[in-house]
Design a protein around this motif. Structure first.
Motif: not given
Length: 296
Positions: A181-200, A217-224
């Motif tokens: 995924i490109p490091w761009e707001h639109t691309e990242v936020e679109q991918a986030s919308n469809s992800a049940s889990l986002v990890i930093n 999006g909905k679901g979980f977000a986890f930060d290392i």
């Protein structure tokens, strides 16, 4: 804690290392287990890693954890297991009977933390978004594959590093579909919308800087990354978007517990009780950990 001539020394090496919470809970583990040991931080300059490892052996240190920036560099100096070689990084070293061995417990920490917050099931039917491609990202991928994830998207500011991670991941985990995924707001936020889990998997937020993307999006977000109050800039974004979120403290405790068992044997320390003890020490609110609570 009573230190005497028979006290075994353990520690953590890194740069920086003064911020680490590992000495806090590892000494707590030692106290709970009534073991004659102490766990201390060792600041190691980047060009001194080889000398530092030799010095630890010469001084009779029994084991160390390895943190930023040495998890990958240390792998080249030490005998390790096949799993750690696949991850491509280590975070735990044992000095015993004239041998130096190492393993990676970070991926165990990631898995246990995700189970703890309730994100441990259903990954075979959903998308996962990883932001960042640093050393810990490999441990995250290993944990996700172990938890049956089959679709993982990854973005990283440095495209060369991203391509290296993707090549490693596609070679070692062929049943998982990896997408860049490109490091761009639109691309990242679109991918986030469809992800049940986002990890930093970046270090963004370690020094309080704002996170660059909304975690929609909905679901979980986890930060290392962990923060003493538990509200990293990534977690702030996840909270704004309504996700269940957690910083890296449960991962830190879980990987440390796995390291502790490898050094000392015996039962795994009580992770939930340790989490509550540290939360009280730090003055932070209790994190919801239904997975750990259900496990007793």
């Amino acid at each position: 804690m009573n230190i005497n001539g028979e006290t075994n020394v353990y520690g953590i090496i890194g740069n920086p290392v003064s911020h680490s919470l590992s000495p806090l809970f590892q000494n707590y583990f030692l106290e709970l287990g009534q073991l004659n040991g102490v766990y201390v931080p060792f600041h190691v300059e980047r060009d001194s890693l080889t000398d530092a490892l030799s010095g630890l052996i010469a001084l009779g240190v029994r084991g160390v954890n390895v943190t930023i920036p040495y998890k990958e560099d240390a792998l080249r100096h030490i005998i390790t297991d096949a799993e750690s070689a696949m991850v491509g990084a280590i975070n735990t070293i044992k000095f015993e009977d004239g041998q130096t061995t190492a393993k990676n417990t970070d991926w165990i920490g990631v898995k246990d933390a995700l189970i703890g917050i309730g994100a441990g099931t259903g990954l075979e039917d959903s998308d996962v978004l990883m932001i960042g491609a640093g050393g810990t990202a490999r441990a995250v991928i290993h944990a996700l594959e172990n938890m049956n994830a089959v679709k993982i998207s990854i973005c990283n500011r440095n495209t060369e590093r991203l391509n290296q991670l993707l090549a490693h991941a596609r070679l070692n985990y062929p049943r998982v579909k990896f997408t860049s995924i490109p490091w761009e707001h639109t691309e990242v936020e679109q991918a986030s919308n469809s992800a049940s889990l986002v990890i930093n998997c970046t270090s963004v937020g370690l020094h309080g800087e704002p996170f660059p993307f909304a975690i929609k999006g909905k679901g979980f977000a986890f930060d290392i990354v962990y923060e003493k109050k538990g509200f990293t800039s990534f977690c702030q974004q996840a909270h704004k978007c309504g996700r269940v979120y957690a910083d890296g403290l449960p991962m830190l405790i879980a990987q440390g517990a796995a390291s502790f068992v490898w050094w000392h044997g015996g039962q795994t320390p009580d992770k939930l009780a340790t989490m509550r003890w540290i939360e009280q020490k730090l003055g932070r609110s209790q994190m919801l950990l239904p997975g750990w609570e259900a496990a007793g």
